[in-house]
Design a protein around this motif. Structure first.
Motif, PDB file in Angstrom:
ATOM      1  N   LEU A 142       0.826  -1.207   0.000  1.00 26.46           N
ATOM      2  CA  LEU A 142       0.000   0.000   0.000  1.00 26.46           C
ATOM      3  C   LEU A 142       0.865   1.263   0.000  1.00 26.46           C
ATOM      4  O   LEU A 142       0.411   2.323  -0.444  1.00 26.46           O
ATOM      5  CB  LEU A 142      -0.955   0.007   1.192  1.00 26.46           C
ATOM      6  CG  LEU A 142      -2.141  -0.974   1.107  1.00 26.46           C
ATOM      7  CD1 LEU A 142      -2.965  -0.918   2.376  1.00 26.46           C
ATOM      8  CD2 LEU A 142      -2.999  -0.680  -0.121  1.00 26.46           C
ATOM      9  N   LEU A 166      -0.919   4.161  -2.225  1.00 26.55           N
ATOM     10  CA  LEU A 166      -1.609   5.296  -1.597  1.00 26.55           C
ATOM     11  C   LEU A 166      -1.033   6.667  -1.963  1.00 26.55           C
ATOM     12  O   LEU A 166      -1.799   7.646  -2.042  1.00 26.55           O
ATOM     13  CB  LEU A 166      -1.610   5.128  -0.074  1.00 26.55           C
ATOM     14  CG  LEU A 166      -2.626   4.118   0.484  1.00 26.55           C
ATOM     15  CD1 LEU A 166      -2.408   3.935   1.985  1.00 26.55           C
ATOM     16  CD2 LEU A 166      -4.052   4.559   0.199  1.00 26.55           C
ATOM     17  N   MET A 194      -5.203  -0.261  -7.199  1.00 24.02           N
ATOM     18  CA  MET A 194      -5.979  -1.093  -6.278  1.00 24.02           C
ATOM     19  C   MET A 194      -6.570  -2.311  -6.987  1.00 24.02           C
ATOM     20  O   MET A 194      -6.751  -3.369  -6.373  1.00 24.02           O
ATOM     21  CB  MET A 194      -7.078  -0.263  -5.615  1.00 24.02           C
ATOM     22  CG  MET A 194      -6.544   0.876  -4.738  1.00 24.02           C
ATOM     23  SD  MET A 194      -5.194   0.373  -3.632  1.00 24.02           S
ATOM     24  CE  MET A 194      -6.042  -0.803  -2.570  1.00 24.02           C
TER      25      MET A 194
END
Length: 415
Positions: A87, A91, A193
């Motif tokens: 992540l 992100l 994602m």
């Protein structure tokens, strides 16, 4: 001891190719070499600051690798480690979208440096995950199809990226700056994602034996054993030379936009050309490397880059830019597929995480300094001089590959 079956290998080939493809699509929309430099330029970035972008990225891709290698060796399931950290790769693009939408207008300089910081966080996460991810791929993908796997992910990502670049062009042309780049980065995050979902579907058998923990400094000291491997050491030197060859890569788009007075959304067209070329050529270079050895792909990448920068310099018509970025697609494919596949060939049967961590860690300082030197040269002598200089480095790198790189895949066949 449980082993992966042929069915598992086929499943892993499918889901990891899709992970690779959608991750590549996300990277296309947040491209450090095409779209992001234009975004930074519009925020007032100087040549040195433009050089800082790939410099930080290259440092991030390299320095944390030795830590990633250490943790990967002690992780029976590499996938678990990858999922825990990944992540950090994804992100930052959500935060860059928010920076573009809400901060770029009132505080462009702050937005520039925060965006570069986000690139740093993303690439440092990628650097940490380099050895764990490659170690996982070495386990879950059939060894005979590694080059084809990297080519499939690269090729699918490029084909999807053509559609992504069309979306980017539309967003860049229909919305004012910086709102347009905010939507581009947000779209990139969505695709990151999607790739995460496919990554999580990987089937992996845990390692039966893992080494004991050791202090990081002892682990770094063990790098000396890697450098005693002459063939791997020569490959490391080749990667260092290549980092200086690519010192002009972050300037080519800006150079051609300024040279021919083209609008910013032309960067999205250039990206589409790169991706189309990359997608088509992937299905050639991957299987070719699996059959003939990936040293051949390393050589092609140097030759194609030298041609790319020389055409960019001598171009006299905007139409010539299409040839430049078509060649850049070939460079990306040959370099990416060749480097990843031949690295796994070099480390197979050895202490693979230590080898890969040592490789990325050792390259990082040179990859960091090369684009900064490129920025200084561009300031002092112009982008044209930098482009020609890196073309000459590419010619020398071609000679080095021919003379000093021993292809482990070909060597095994000959033995």
């Amino acid at each position: 001891m449980k082993q992966l079956t042929e069915k598992d290998y086929r499943w892993n080939f499918l889901v990891n190719s899709l992970d690779y493809a959608f991750f590549s699509l996300g990277m296309t929309l947040g491209s450090i070499f095409t779209l992001f430099p234009v975004f930074a330029k519009n925020l007032g970035a100087s040549n040195v600051e433009l050089g800082l972008i790939p410099a930080i990225a290259n440092l991030g891709w390299g320095i944390p690798a030795i830590w990633g290698a250490k943790y990967a060796e002690r992780s029976p399931k590499k996938l678990k480690l990858v999922l825990e950290v990944t992540l950090g790769e994804r992100l930052p693009y959500l935060f860059m979208a928010l920076i573009s939408l809400y901060l770029a207008v009132p505080s462009p300089k702050l937005a520039l440096y925060l965006s570069i910081l986000m690139i740093g966080i993303a690439t440092f996460s990628m650097g940490f995950l380099g050895p764990p991810w490659m170690s996982m791929i070495e386990k879950v993908i059939d060894p005979k199809r590694r080059g084809t796997f990297f080519a499939m992910g690269n090729g699918l990502g490029a084909i999807l990226g053509v559609g992504g670049s069309i979306i980017a062009k539309r967003l860049l042309s229909e919305y004012p700056f910086p709102e347009n780049f905010g939507y581009v980065f947000l779209t990139a995050f969505v695709f990151f994602m999607v790739s995460f979902v496919f990554l999580a579907l990987t089937r992996e058998v845990p390692d039966q034996v893992t080494p004991n923990d050791e202090p990081i400094w002892n682990y770094i000291k063990n790098m000396k054993h890697v450098f005693l491997d002459r063939n791997f050491r020569n490959f490391l030197i080749e990667r260092i030379i290549t980092s200086f060859m690519f010192a002009s890569s972050g300037f080519i788009t800006v150079y051609l936009l300024e040279k021919f007075s083209l609008p910013d959304d032309a960067a999205a067209v250039f990206t589409a050309i790169v991706l189309t070329s990359q997608g088509v050529s992937s299905f050639v270079f991957g299987p070719l490397g699996d059959k003939r050895g990936h040293k051949l792909n390393l050589l092609f990448s140097k030759i194609f880059y030298s041609l790319t920068v020389l055409i960019a310099f001598f171009s006299t018509d905007p139409f010539h830019a299409y040839f430049v970025f078509a060649l850049m697609g070939l460079v990306n494919t040959a370099n990416n597929v060749g480097n990843m596949a031949i690295t796994l060939d070099f480390v197979s049967g050895k202490r693979k995480e230590l080898y890969m961590g040592s490789l990325y860690f050792s390259i990082a300082p040179f990859s960091f300094i090369a684009p900064l030197i490129g920025g200084k040269i561009a300031d002092a002598f112009g982008c044209g001089f930098l482009i020609v200089a890196t073309g000459l480095i590419g010619m020398f790198a071609s000679f080095y590959v021919v003379k000093f790189i021993v292809d482990p895949r070909v060597q095994i066949k000959n033995d």
